[in-house]
Design a protein around this motif. Sequence first.
Motif, mmCIF file in Angstrom:
data_model
loop_
_atom_site.group_PDB
_atom_site.id
_atom_site.type_symbol
_atom_site.label_atom_id
_atom_site.label_comp_id
_atom_site.label_asym_id
_atom_site.label_seq_id
_atom_site.Cartn_x
_atom_site.Cartn_y
_atom_site.Cartn_z
ATOM 1 N N LYS A 50 67.866 17.024 30.921
ATOM 2 C CA LYS A 50 67.198 17.854 31.923
ATOM 3 C C LYS A 50 65.738 17.438 32.022
ATOM 4 C CE LYS A 50 66.275 22.687 33.166
ATOM 5 N NZ LYS A 50 66.455 24.100 32.742
ATOM 6 N N ILE A 51 65.327 17.037 33.216
ATOM 7 C CA ILE A 51 63.948 16.592 33.457
ATOM 8 C C ILE A 51 63.306 17.506 34.485
ATOM 9 C CG2 ILE A 51 62.449 14.681 34.142
ATOM 10 C CD1 ILE A 51 64.692 12.765 33.507
ATOM 11 N N GLN A 52 62.123 18.012 34.163
ATOM 12 C CA GLN A 52 61.401 18.876 35.086
ATOM 13 C C GLN A 52 59.971 18.377 35.228
ATOM 14 O OE1 GLN A 52 61.282 22.995 33.914
ATOM 15 N NE2 GLN A 52 59.874 23.593 35.549
ATOM 16 N N THR A 53 59.533 18.189 36.467
ATOM 17 C CA THR A 53 58.150 17.833 36.750
ATOM 18 C C THR A 53 57.503 18.999 37.490
ATOM 19 O OG1 THR A 53 58.594 16.818 38.904
ATOM 20 C CG2 THR A 53 58.855 15.417 36.960
ATOM 21 N N LEU A 97 53.162 14.442 32.679
ATOM 22 C CA LEU A 97 54.258 14.409 31.722
ATOM 23 C C LEU A 97 55.408 15.302 32.178
ATOM 24 C CD1 LEU A 97 52.104 14.814 28.502
ATOM 25 C CD2 LEU A 97 53.164 12.701 29.309
ATOM 26 N N PRO A 98 56.634 14.874 31.961
ATOM 27 C CA PRO A 98 57.776 15.709 32.324
ATOM 28 C C PRO A 98 58.197 16.601 31.161
ATOM 29 C CG PRO A 98 58.564 13.564 31.650
ATOM 30 C CD PRO A 98 57.054 13.518 31.528
ATOM 31 N N LYS A 99 58.784 17.735 31.489
ATOM 32 C CA LYS A 99 59.449 18.541 30.481
ATOM 33 C C LYS A 99 60.860 17.983 30.339
ATOM 34 C CE LYS A 99 60.681 23.311 29.281
ATOM 35 N NZ LYS A 99 60.670 24.742 29.726
ATOM 36 N N VAL A 100 61.226 17.571 29.127
ATOM 37 C CA VAL A 100 62.490 16.865 28.909
ATOM 38 C C VAL A 100 63.267 17.517 27.776
ATOM 39 C CG1 VAL A 100 63.579 14.645 28.378
ATOM 40 C CG2 VAL A 100 61.441 14.697 29.666
ATOM 41 N N VAL A 101 64.530 17.838 28.052
ATOM 42 C CA VAL A 101 65.403 18.423 27.038
ATOM 43 C C VAL A 101 66.762 17.734 27.099
ATOM 44 C CG1 VAL A 101 66.530 20.512 26.190
ATOM 45 C CG2 VAL A 101 64.254 20.669 27.237
ATOM 46 N N LEU A 102 67.273 17.313 25.955
ATOM 47 C CA LEU A 102 68.616 16.746 25.875
ATOM 48 C C LEU A 102 69.588 17.888 25.584
ATOM 49 C CD1 LEU A 102 70.296 14.138 25.973
ATOM 50 C CD2 LEU A 102 70.070 14.007 23.499
ATOM 51 N N ASP A 108 49.076 21.869 28.781
ATOM 52 C CA ASP A 108 49.404 21.692 30.200
ATOM 53 C C ASP A 108 49.929 20.278 30.406
ATOM 54 O OD1 ASP A 108 49.651 21.718 32.928
ATOM 55 O OD2 ASP A 108 47.503 21.863 33.346
ATOM 56 N N ILE A 109 51.234 20.076 30.190
ATOM 57 C CA ILE A 109 51.786 18.720 30.233
ATOM 58 C C ILE A 109 51.737 18.122 31.634
ATOM 59 C CG2 ILE A 109 53.256 19.169 28.234
ATOM 60 C CD1 ILE A 109 55.634 19.334 30.129
#
Length: 390
Positions: free
Chosen positions: A146-149, A134-139, A128-129
């Motif tokens: 892409k940043i998701q909180t 913590l953000p979900k981060v994908v390049l 459970d980030i």
Amino acid sequence: MRATNLTLYIVLVTSLFLSGCGESKSSPFSVKYVHHFPEKQSPALTEFMSSFFRGHLENRLSETDNRYVFSIGNLQKGSESINYYEYTEAQIEKYYELLLGLQKPYKQFRQLKASEELETSVYKPVKDIFSFNLPKVVLERGNRLKIQTESAEKVLDFSQLMEEFGVKKTDRLAVDLIGVNEDSFLFKIKDYDVKSYKGWDLFAFMLVKQDLSKVVLSEAYGEAIQKKLNEGVLDSFLNDFKKESNNRYIQLYLDTIIDTKQKQVVTIKKEDYLSNDGRYVYINGRQDKLEDGIQKIQRIENYAAGNEIYEAEFKLDYKEIAKELDLVISGIGIADINYFNKDYVILNLNYNAKFVGTAGGTNVIIDLQKNKENPVFYLVDLGLNVEIRD
């Protein structure tokens, strides 16, 4: 009269000699040498082992109730995302327990880091980030981040955000999350295809608010960060990140320290060594060859103030260490610091032989936890010859 004067002269000389001997014996500096790995676990030893196991490219982000979370950046292990792992202090202590008291821990020390058990039994993926902020981060393709909180989502286009530096959609980028709290994120960005004006690969910091409402990016060297401070664009972030005990200093990364009261970058001299946590400075600790004699460590606030108040002072004697190791030497060849944090210093020493080649060497664990003037020196070969930084 001559006899009286001679008697007084003898008494005076004898007094001075005895006085001198007394001063020598009252020297505050002494060292206890131990020829094995520490026998007992301690906070400083566990912190060192944790740093060693994580290595150079993994960033510890949080510590709550002896539970730690760290990240691994996007270009490692073929992943395009930032991955998060957690472990506990108790797990680390159990994992390195077999080293305690060993006279020759070199083999086991290296095997522990290389063991699959470290990644399968000690480090666990964070499920459970968002509970750790913590953000979900994908390049994504085209260098779009892409940043998701828990409450927001946003895509940052680095070719636009870093256009002034010449960053392109096709550049090879490395993105790491190196700081996080309930208000902000701190990213480290490296472009392998663009050079900074200083001649090295472009290296930048990016600060992002948790609600993704504000993004500030700066090249990661003192002048650029100071310019951002002068412009006031970092003001909304200055209270977000972990500071020194006096609630004044921020460590952005490695040797980058900000004095939030003065809004100034604290210059760490090239010959001085900042501790992993950014709270202490080892004076002259980064010299090409660490000189022996009296060693001095300051808290960051005293170092920034330019005073002579020291957290620790102790004596380092290379000849004495060589004697303890039964080495026949002509002098010290290599002397540098592998690791430095509160209460623990790890040295790498290598001696020159009398005629040609090397006479031998060792790592030295300097334990300042109990007595900062009379520390314990553990003379053990760990095979460490590179710097360990979080």
